[in-house]
Motif scaffolding. Sequence first.
Motif, short mmCIF file in Angstrom:
data_model
loop_
_atom_site.label_atom_id
_atom_site.label_comp_id
_atom_site.label_asym_id
_atom_site.label_seq_id
_atom_site.Cartn_x
_atom_site.Cartn_y
_atom_site.Cartn_z
N GLN A 91 -35.85 -16.19 69.75
CA GLN A 91 -36.09 -15.72 71.11
C GLN A 91 -36.55 -14.29 71.00
OE1 GLN A 91 -32.81 -14.78 73.64
NE2 GLN A 91 -33.95 -15.20 75.51
N GLY A 92 -37.70 -14.01 71.59
CA GLY A 92 -38.25 -12.66 71.51
C GLY A 92 -38.65 -12.15 72.87
N GLY A 93 -39.33 -11.01 72.86
CA GLY A 93 -39.89 -10.50 74.10
C GLY A 93 -39.03 -9.43 74.74
N ASP A 94 -39.66 -8.66 75.58
CA ASP A 94 -39.00 -7.56 76.25
C ASP A 94 -38.47 -7.96 77.63
OD1 ASP A 94 -41.57 -5.45 74.92
OD2 ASP A 94 -39.55 -5.83 74.14
N SER A 95 -38.94 -9.08 78.14
CA SER A 95 -38.50 -9.49 79.46
C SER A 95 -37.09 -10.06 79.37
CB SER A 95 -39.44 -10.54 80.06
OG SER A 95 -39.34 -11.75 79.34
N GLY A 96 -36.49 -10.27 80.50
CA GLY A 96 -35.11 -10.73 80.51
C GLY A 96 -34.93 -12.17 80.08
N ASN A 97 -36.02 -12.93 80.10
CA ASN A 97 -35.86 -14.35 79.82
C ASN A 97 -37.09 -14.89 79.14
OD1 ASN A 97 -34.97 -16.96 79.78
ND2 ASN A 97 -35.54 -17.38 81.89
N THR A 98 -36.98 -15.21 77.89
CA THR A 98 -38.06 -15.88 77.17
C THR A 98 -37.49 -17.10 76.49
OG1 THR A 98 -37.69 -14.43 75.29
CG2 THR A 98 -39.48 -13.84 76.79
N PRO A 99 -38.27 -18.19 76.43
CA PRO A 99 -37.73 -19.42 75.86
C PRO A 99 -37.65 -19.37 74.35
CG PRO A 99 -40.01 -19.73 76.49
CD PRO A 99 -39.63 -18.36 76.96
N LEU A 100 -36.86 -20.27 73.79
CA LEU A 100 -36.77 -20.40 72.35
C LEU A 100 -38.07 -21.01 71.80
CD1 LEU A 100 -33.18 -21.80 71.66
CD2 LEU A 100 -33.97 -19.44 71.72
N VAL A 101 -38.47 -20.53 70.63
CA VAL A 101 -39.60 -21.11 69.90
C VAL A 101 -39.04 -21.66 68.60
CG1 VAL A 101 -41.78 -20.67 68.75
CG2 VAL A 101 -41.27 -19.53 70.92
N PHE A 102 -39.23 -22.96 68.37
CA PHE A 102 -38.66 -23.63 67.21
C PHE A 102 -39.69 -23.80 66.11
CE2 PHE A 102 -34.43 -25.33 68.12
CZ PHE A 102 -34.32 -25.11 69.48
N THR B 31 -27.14 -22.84 83.32
CA THR B 31 -28.58 -22.81 83.05
C THR B 31 -28.96 -24.02 82.20
OG1 THR B 31 -28.56 -20.39 83.11
CG2 THR B 31 -30.45 -21.45 82.06
N VAL B 32 -30.02 -24.69 82.60
CA VAL B 32 -30.45 -25.88 81.88
C VAL B 32 -31.91 -25.73 81.46
CG1 VAL B 32 -30.92 -28.35 82.09
CG2 VAL B 32 -28.84 -27.40 83.09
N SER B 33 -32.18 -26.05 80.21
CA SER B 33 -33.55 -26.06 79.69
C SER B 33 -33.88 -27.45 79.19
CB SER B 33 -33.69 -25.05 78.55
OG SER B 33 -33.39 -23.74 78.99
N TRP B 34 -35.14 -27.83 79.31
CA TRP B 34 -35.61 -29.12 78.83
C TRP B 34 -36.64 -28.93 77.72
CZ3 TRP B 34 -33.86 -33.91 80.26
CH2 TRP B 34 -33.06 -33.99 81.40
N TYR B 35 -36.56 -29.80 76.72
CA TYR B 35 -37.47 -29.76 75.58
C TYR B 35 -38.01 -31.16 75.30
CZ TYR B 35 -35.44 -25.19 74.46
OH TYR B 35 -35.03 -23.88 74.51
N GLU B 52 -30.93 -23.25 90.70
CA GLU B 52 -31.74 -24.29 91.35
C GLU B 52 -33.22 -23.93 91.42
OE1 GLU B 52 -29.85 -26.08 94.89
OE2 GLU B 52 -28.08 -24.88 94.40
N GLU B 53 -33.65 -22.97 90.61
CA GLU B 53 -35.06 -22.59 90.58
C GLU B 53 -35.61 -22.68 89.17
OE1 GLU B 53 -35.01 -19.23 94.15
OE2 GLU B 53 -35.99 -18.84 92.24
N GLU B 54 -36.89 -23.03 89.04
CA GLU B 54 -37.56 -23.02 87.75
C GLU B 54 -37.83 -21.56 87.38
OE1 GLU B 54 -40.90 -25.85 86.84
OE2 GLU B 54 -41.96 -23.98 86.43
N ARG B 55 -37.27 -21.11 86.25
CA ARG B 55 -37.36 -19.71 85.85
C ARG B 55 -38.43 -19.45 84.80
NH1 ARG B 55 -34.26 -16.28 89.16
NH2 ARG B 55 -32.72 -17.68 90.16
N GLN B 56 -38.64 -20.42 83.94
CA GLN B 56 -39.63 -20.30 82.88
C GLN B 56 -40.26 -21.67 82.69
OE1 GLN B 56 -40.82 -18.02 80.50
NE2 GLN B 56 -39.90 -16.34 81.63
N ARG B 57 -41.54 -21.67 82.28
CA ARG B 57 -42.22 -22.93 82.04
C ARG B 57 -43.05 -22.82 80.79
NH1 ARG B 57 -43.25 -27.31 85.42
NH2 ARG B 57 -44.85 -28.70 84.60
N GLY B 58 -43.02 -23.83 79.96
CA GLY B 58 -43.85 -23.89 78.77
C GLY B 58 -45.21 -24.48 79.09
N ASN B 59 -45.96 -24.80 78.06
CA ASN B 59 -47.34 -25.26 78.23
C ASN B 59 -47.37 -26.78 78.46
OD1 ASN B 59 -50.11 -25.15 78.32
ND2 ASN B 59 -50.34 -25.35 76.10
#
Lengths: 112, 117
Positions: A91-102, B31-35, B52-59
């Motif tokens: 997990q990287g980045g300066d923002s408060g929330n970045t997703p995991l990269v596997f 917090t729940v994430s989907w992969y 209850e909100e989408e906070r981050q989204r992948g590609n």
Amino acid sequence: EDQVTQSPEALRLQEGESSSLNCSYTVSGLRGLFWYRQDPGKGPEFLFTLYSAGEEKEKERLKATLTKKESFLHITAPKPEDSATYLCAVQGGDSGNTPLVFGKGTRLSVIA
Amino acid sequence: DAGVTQSPTHLIKTRGQQVTLRCSPKSGHDTVSWYQQALGQGPQFIFQYYEEEERQRGNFPDRFSGHQFPNYSSELNVNALLLGDSALYLCASSLGPIQGYFYNEQFFGPGTRLTVL
């Protein structure tokens, strides 16, 4: 873009034969590096979190270490039950929330 | 202590159909994430829900959508299924932000194996 490369792709060991798995990463500001174990058809099982270079953590026969560019998962005197795929994520980045990269994982087979 | 649970375990659908997968987080997590995990690959991040909100989204395309309920459980919906959507779908739960930062020490469920024919 954050990237994780794991090597080798597959590793076959005799029981008791110690070895190391490698996780090389490129990340903008590391917030955490995570190791998981995954058995076939199942969800990843959390093993360790490392936050800064020089940090080490141990659990039974496993020891994880971290440098500024890579992490190693050392397996001492492995047993057949250690056979699994080992995943590394960052997990990287300066923002408060970045997703995991596997990474793609290392498939470990330990032969009795 | 109940861990992350997912349902169903396995699912077989045909192209063009729609599917809903469900997840209940570990006790105490909000917090729940989907992969999505294709065979021989690492998990790929789809999206994350918190409050209850989408906070981050992948590609991933808009065919992939989700929802989080007040009890923190979550659903993943996939519309117009393609053969390439066949994969293991993983749900992971974690604690919400601490001082504005999400610490992603995530715990995964057993997954739902989706096969699209």
